[in-house]
Design a protein around this motif. Structure first.
Motif, PDB file in Angstrom:
ATOM      1  N   THR A 443      24.508  26.976  69.742  1.00  0.00           N
ATOM      2  CA  THR A 443      24.144  28.127  70.571  1.00  0.00           C
ATOM      3  C   THR A 443      23.053  29.000  69.965  1.00  0.00           C
ATOM      4  O   THR A 443      22.485  29.843  70.654  1.00  0.00           O
ATOM      5  CB  THR A 443      25.378  29.011  70.813  1.00  0.00           C
ATOM      6  N   ALA A 444      22.794  28.829  68.672  1.00  0.00           N
ATOM      7  CA  ALA A 444      21.828  29.644  67.930  1.00  0.00           C
ATOM      8  C   ALA A 444      22.276  31.095  67.773  1.00  0.00           C
ATOM      9  O   ALA A 444      21.502  31.944  67.324  1.00  0.00           O
ATOM     10  CB  ALA A 444      20.448  29.590  68.571  1.00  0.00           C
ATOM     11  N   LEU A 445      23.533  31.393  68.131  1.00  0.00           N
ATOM     12  CA  LEU A 445      24.059  32.740  67.937  1.00  0.00           C
ATOM     13  C   LEU A 445      24.303  32.983  66.451  1.00  0.00           C
ATOM     14  O   LEU A 445      24.684  32.080  65.706  1.00  0.00           O
ATOM     15  CB  LEU A 445      25.358  32.920  68.723  1.00  0.00           C
ATOM     16  N   VAL A 446      24.093  34.227  66.005  1.00  0.00           N
ATOM     17  CA  VAL A 446      24.308  34.553  64.593  1.00  0.00           C
ATOM     18  C   VAL A 446      25.797  34.500  64.269  1.00  0.00           C
ATOM     19  O   VAL A 446      26.644  34.751  65.139  1.00  0.00           O
ATOM     20  CB  VAL A 446      23.733  35.933  64.239  1.00  0.00           C
ATOM     21  N   LEU A 447      26.097  34.184  63.029  1.00  0.00           N
ATOM     22  CA  LEU A 447      27.485  34.062  62.587  1.00  0.00           C
ATOM     23  C   LEU A 447      27.768  35.075  61.483  1.00  0.00           C
ATOM     24  O   LEU A 447      27.535  34.814  60.304  1.00  0.00           O
ATOM     25  CB  LEU A 447      27.759  32.644  62.079  1.00  0.00           C
ATOM     26  N   PRO A 448      28.259  36.260  61.841  1.00  0.00           N
ATOM     27  CA  PRO A 448      28.630  37.242  60.814  1.00  0.00           C
ATOM     28  C   PRO A 448      29.859  36.779  60.046  1.00  0.00           C
ATOM     29  O   PRO A 448      30.580  35.873  60.473  1.00  0.00           O
ATOM     30  CB  PRO A 448      28.917  38.502  61.633  1.00  0.00           C
ATOM     31  N   GLU A 449      30.063  37.401  58.891  1.00  0.00           N
ATOM     32  CA  GLU A 449      31.223  37.145  58.041  1.00  0.00           C
ATOM     33  C   GLU A 449      31.323  35.680  57.617  1.00  0.00           C
ATOM     34  O   GLU A 449      32.410  35.140  57.437  1.00  0.00           O
ATOM     35  CB  GLU A 449      32.516  37.597  58.735  1.00  0.00           C
ATOM     36  N   SER A 450      30.172  35.036  57.456  1.00  0.00           N
ATOM     37  CA  SER A 450      30.144  33.698  56.868  1.00  0.00           C
ATOM     38  C   SER A 450      30.110  33.848  55.353  1.00  0.00           C
ATOM     39  O   SER A 450      29.403  34.713  54.821  1.00  0.00           O
ATOM     40  CB  SER A 450      28.912  32.917  57.337  1.00  0.00           C
ATOM     41  N   LYS A 451      30.856  33.019  54.664  1.00  0.00           N
ATOM     42  CA  LYS A 451      30.869  33.068  53.211  1.00  0.00           C
ATOM     43  C   LYS A 451      29.738  32.197  52.674  1.00  0.00           C
ATOM     44  O   LYS A 451      29.714  30.988  52.885  1.00  0.00           O
ATOM     45  CB  LYS A 451      32.213  32.573  52.676  1.00  0.00           C
ATOM     46  N   VAL A 452      28.800  32.837  51.962  1.00  0.00           N
ATOM     47  CA  VAL A 452      27.650  32.124  51.400  1.00  0.00           C
ATOM     48  C   VAL A 452      27.778  32.152  49.877  1.00  0.00           C
ATOM     49  O   VAL A 452      27.853  33.227  49.284  1.00  0.00           O
ATOM     50  CB  VAL A 452      26.316  32.772  51.839  1.00  0.00           C
ATOM     51  N   SER A 453      27.806  30.970  49.266  1.00  0.00           N
ATOM     52  CA  SER A 453      27.967  30.858  47.813  1.00  0.00           C
ATOM     53  C   SER A 453      26.703  30.284  47.198  1.00  0.00           C
ATOM     54  O   SER A 453      26.109  29.351  47.743  1.00  0.00           O
ATOM     55  CB  SER A 453      29.156  29.963  47.465  1.00  0.00           C
ATOM     56  N   ASP A 469      26.635  41.729  59.993  1.00  0.00           N
ATOM     57  CA  ASP A 469      26.851  41.586  61.437  1.00  0.00           C
ATOM     58  C   ASP A 469      25.695  40.892  62.148  1.00  0.00           C
ATOM     59  O   ASP A 469      25.801  40.513  63.313  1.00  0.00           O
ATOM     60  CB  ASP A 469      27.109  42.952  62.076  1.00  0.00           C
ATOM     61  N   LYS A 470      24.587  40.699  61.448  1.00  0.00           N
ATOM     62  CA  LYS A 470      23.460  39.957  62.004  1.00  0.00           C
ATOM     63  C   LYS A 470      23.356  38.555  61.414  1.00  0.00           C
ATOM     64  O   LYS A 470      22.344  37.871  61.597  1.00  0.00           O
ATOM     65  CB  LYS A 470      22.164  40.727  61.764  1.00  0.00           C
ATOM     66  N   GLY A 471      24.404  38.145  60.698  1.00  0.00           N
ATOM     67  CA  GLY A 471      24.417  36.817  60.094  1.00  0.00           C
ATOM     68  C   GLY A 471      23.552  36.698  58.859  1.00  0.00           C
ATOM     69  O   GLY A 471      23.317  35.594  58.354  1.00  0.00           O
ATOM     70  N   TYR A 472      23.095  37.822  58.324  1.00  0.00           N
ATOM     71  CA  TYR A 472      22.119  37.822  57.233  1.00  0.00           C
ATOM     72  C   TYR A 472      22.807  37.809  55.867  1.00  0.00           C
ATOM     73  O   TYR A 472      23.842  38.438  55.664  1.00  0.00           O
ATOM     74  CB  TYR A 472      21.247  39.062  57.351  1.00  0.00           C
ATOM     75  N   TYR A 473      22.200  37.066  54.921  1.00  0.00           N
ATOM     76  CA  TYR A 473      22.666  37.077  53.527  1.00  0.00           C
ATOM     77  C   TYR A 473      21.451  37.179  52.610  1.00  0.00           C
ATOM     78  O   TYR A 473      20.316  36.879  53.005  1.00  0.00           O
ATOM     79  CB  TYR A 473      23.451  35.808  53.194  1.00  0.00           C
ATOM     80  N   THR A 474      21.649  37.582  51.378  1.00  0.00           N
ATOM     81  CA  THR A 474      20.541  37.686  50.428  1.00  0.00           C
ATOM     82  C   THR A 474      21.058  37.562  48.998  1.00  0.00           C
ATOM     83  O   THR A 474      22.167  38.031  48.675  1.00  0.00           O
ATOM     84  CB  THR A 474      19.785  39.018  50.608  1.00  0.00           C
ATOM     85  N   PHE A 475      20.257  36.925  48.140  1.00  0.00           N
ATOM     86  CA  PHE A 475      20.542  36.812  46.710  1.00  0.00           C
ATOM     87  C   PHE A 475      19.259  37.093  45.933  1.00  0.00           C
ATOM     88  O   PHE A 475      18.166  36.698  46.350  1.00  0.00           O
ATOM     89  CB  PHE A 475      21.009  35.397  46.328  1.00  0.00           C
ATOM     90  N   GLU A 476      19.394  37.759  44.793  1.00  0.00           N
ATOM     91  CA  GLU A 476      18.288  37.827  43.843  1.00  0.00           C
ATOM     92  C   GLU A 476      18.363  36.578  42.970  1.00  0.00           C
ATOM     93  O   GLU A 476      19.408  36.287  42.394  1.00  0.00           O
ATOM     94  CB  GLU A 476      18.386  39.087  42.987  1.00  0.00           C
ATOM     95  N   VAL A 477      17.266  35.842  42.886  1.00  0.00           N
ATOM     96  CA  VAL A 477      17.265  34.572  42.166  1.00  0.00           C
ATOM     97  C   VAL A 477      16.104  34.525  41.185  1.00  0.00           C
ATOM     98  O   VAL A 477      15.186  35.350  41.237  1.00  0.00           O
ATOM     99  CB  VAL A 477      17.178  33.383  43.144  1.00  0.00           C
ATOM    100  N   ASP A 478      16.154  33.537  40.297  1.00  0.00           N
ATOM    101  CA  ASP A 478      15.105  33.360  39.299  1.00  0.00           C
ATOM    102  C   ASP A 478      14.006  32.448  39.826  1.00  0.00           C
ATOM    103  O   ASP A 478      14.288  31.458  40.512  1.00  0.00           O
ATOM    104  CB  ASP A 478      15.682  32.756  38.013  1.00  0.00           C
TER     105      ASP A 478
END
Length: 646
Positions: A443-453, A469-478
């Protein structure tokens, strides 16, 4: 570096020392949503596999399903099948398979899988260096232009190098001749042996006239590269193997280097002693202190060295004793020379010189970020104008003022080696953010509360994030590292992908679409789309069931057996080649062939209807008289499985 000729003699040899699986929360197969029924994709695959059908991606999904759910012993079965079918898998499958094999006690095979994983993941140092520095000139160029440099103003026509701060003074090494009754000359260079000198550092950064540092420290042989404690009462320095009038030699009768310690009393340097980890049989030189003064870094060719000379560290205990020297390891050291270490006063960076890494000249200056556990991140060349075509070494910086010094034998200097001062105008930092949006694949709908590891290249967990709530995640990486990102959400198949972070500051986008584990079906649903069945089943002018089609059709059979009240209408289509009448008849044969095959698999004939539509329902432009590729024509040769009753 002309200092080489100073130190390589028959008397004196200087090495230029210079989830594991996280439990996936998935819905049970029998969960219902309002008027919909649901197909459990994994259960369907397992039923198909149990009937003897073999498909590489199917085995990957089945193994992954149990692996991510921490049922490792169950995953073994499907990873066994996967590797029997094709041993050439991506590196992460070797790791997962190894972990699963351990769960059933097969450690021998698990170790073999780990060995293959290490090979696949690029542990060969030569391969890693090649891949990571393939465009090293571009990397160096990106790091360049961050320093304003000029002659330090204290150089002579002889060799001047290796400076250190002591209060408001700069203490450095020089081979200049300051005269005296007894003049001892180093025959290979016809210069005086090096001594320590000091210059006042004035408020405007200008250095005062150099003077001899200390008669008690300077001897008739070489002294160089001092470092001082913050209170100014203790110093470590490099000297020939010479103490109290006695000269030590190795088994080849060569005088090597040692690190000595001296203490300051009544404004005089006294109590000069050799450190206990020195030896007559190898050189130890160029000390550097950690900010807390509990660790001494140095360069040496002692046993355990990986190359010609390596960087080591040793702990300084409270009682004044020393620990056992530790090699800084292959992250820092190469098969070449690593030398002249320097730790910044915030303990964030290690600077050193090396000729074992791609650079601009002989010795280049490099910097490594110091981790919290005192390990080191990837090495960066500091770039020009500090590094150039010749030897550049002995980097020193004051973090507060951003002013510092380094040594080079570049063209345009006054002597053999010269000290240059610099101001750092821009920090060498590469900052990267890894971010993305988690969506539903269908459906291409955003998926909030997804666990991203986030996992490192060895699959050690680093961080976890719950999408907003917009399906967004972020990490600071090297920068420049490889990571694995795993996404888990209830009612969806767990997904894991590798990502390589670029070596320049910026943002890496990794948006991921998840496939539902349980998929809604109702009257009118095409099971071919629900089960991701490829639309191509039949060869040109043929109506028999191909082997790959049989594997896909078995999924439909499995669903119908799971839902005994389900009735299906099989709709067969052809491409536009041949006449309409021919295609109509061919599609009828294909529909009947498909139904007959499904009946043989145990589906009652009363639950199946079918019809051939020929070329009347093309899904693309490829009608009569229009030029199309073979792939475009194949797209029209398809079957649909429409639910007409449940």
């Amino acid at each position: 570096m002309k200092i080489n000729t100073l130190f390589y003699t028959v008397f004196f040899s200087l090495i230029i020392l210079q989830g594991f699986a996280q439990r996936a929360k998935v819905a049970s197969a029998d969960k219902q949503y309002d008027q919909y029924a649901y197909v459990d994709a994994i259960a369907t695959y397992e039923r198909v596999a149990e009937k003897g059908y073999k498909d590489e991606k199917m085995f990957q999904k089945l193994g992954n399903a149990y692996y991510f759910n921490a049922e490792l012993y169950k995953a073994v079965k499907w990873y066994d099948e996967l590797f029997i079918m094709n041993k050439d898998q991506e590196s992460e499958y070797y790791y997962r398979y190894s972990q699963c094999l351990k769960s059933v006690g097969d450690y021998a095979k698990a170790d073999k899988m780990l060995e293959e994983f290490n090979k696949k993941s690029g542990n060969d140092k030569r391969a890693k260096l090649y891949m990571s520095h393939k465009n090293y000139l571009e990397e160096i160029k990106a790091n360049s232009g961050r320093y304003n440099i000029e002659n330090a103003g204290i150089n002579s026509e002889f060799s001047d190098y290796g400076s250190s701060f002591s209060g408001n003074k700069l203490v450095f090494t020089s081979a200049r001749d300051t005269g005296g009754i007894s003049k001892k000359v180093f025959k290979w260079t016809n210069q005086s042996f090096t001594n320590l000198y000091s210059s006042d550092v004035k408020q405007n950064g200008v250095l005062g006239e150099p003077t001899l540092f200390s008669k008690n420290i300077n001897s008739k042989f070489h002294e160089s590269t001092p470092v001082f404690t913050k209170d100014g009462t203790t110093m470590y320095f490099t000297r020939n193997n010479y103490l109290d009038g006695k000269k030590g030699k190795d088994s080849k009768r060569i005088v090597l280097l040692k690190i000595y310690k001296a203490t300051k009393r009544n404004n005089k340097w006294v109590n000069v002693i050799a450190l206990p980890f020195n030896s007559d049989e190898f050189s130890v030189a160029h000390p550097a202190l950690s900010p807390d003064e509990k660790t001494l870094y140095f360069a040496s060719d002692m046993p355990g060295t990986l190359g010609q000379s390596d960087l080591f560290k040793v702990s300084i205990n409270l009682d004044g004793s020393y620990g056992r020297p530790e090699n800084l390891g292959a992250t820092i050291n190469t098969e070449g020379k690593e030398t002249f270490p320097f730790i910044t006063d915030d303990n964030n960076e290690l600077y050193f010189s090396s000729d074992g890494r791609p650079g601009l000249g002989g010795l280049d200056i490099f910097v490594a970020k110091v981790e919290k556990d005192n390990l080191f991140k990837e090495i960066h060349n500091v770039g020009s104008p500090v590094n150039g075509p010749q030897d550049d070494f002995a980097f020193l910086i004051d973090n507060k003022s951003k002013n510092g010094f380094f040594t080079s034998n570049r063209d345009g200097g006054l002597g053999y080696d010269d000290i240059y001062k610099f101001t750092e105008t821009k920090k060498l930092t590469c900052e990267q953010v890894l971010a993305g949006i988690i969506t539903d694949q269908e459906t291409a709908l955003v998926l909030p509360e997804s666990k991203v590891s986030l996992f490192d290249e060895k699959f050690q967990i680093i961080k976890e994030y719950i999408s907003d709530d917009k399906g967004y995640y972020t990490f600071e990486v090297d920068c420049g590292r490889t990571y694995y990102v795993r996404v888990e959400k209830r009612e969806y198949l767990t997904k894991e992908v590798p990502v390589i972070i670029e070596k320049i500051t910026g943002k890496t986008d990794l948006s991921l679409a998840l496939e539902k584990r349980t998929k809604p079906i109702q009257i009118g649903t095409d099971l071919a789309k629900t089960l991701n069945i490829p639309i191509i089943y039949f060869d040109l002018d043929k109506s028999f069931i191909r082997k790959d089609a049989a594997f896909e059709l078995e999924k439909v059979v499995a669903v119908m057996k799971q839902n005994p009240n389900m009735y299906i209408d099989v709709r067969s289509h052809t491409d536009s080649r041949q006449t309409q009448q021919y295609n109509k008849e061919l599609s009828e044969k294909r529909a009947k062939s498909t139904i007959a095959w499904m009946i043989k698999q145990g589906i009652e004939s009363s639950r199946l209807t079918g019809k051939g539509y020929g070329e009347t329902q093309l899904i693309n432009k490829c009608a009569d008289g229009i030029s199309c590729t073979e792939q475009e024509h194949q797209a029209n040769r398809r079957s649909e499985f429409i639910i007409i009753s449940m």
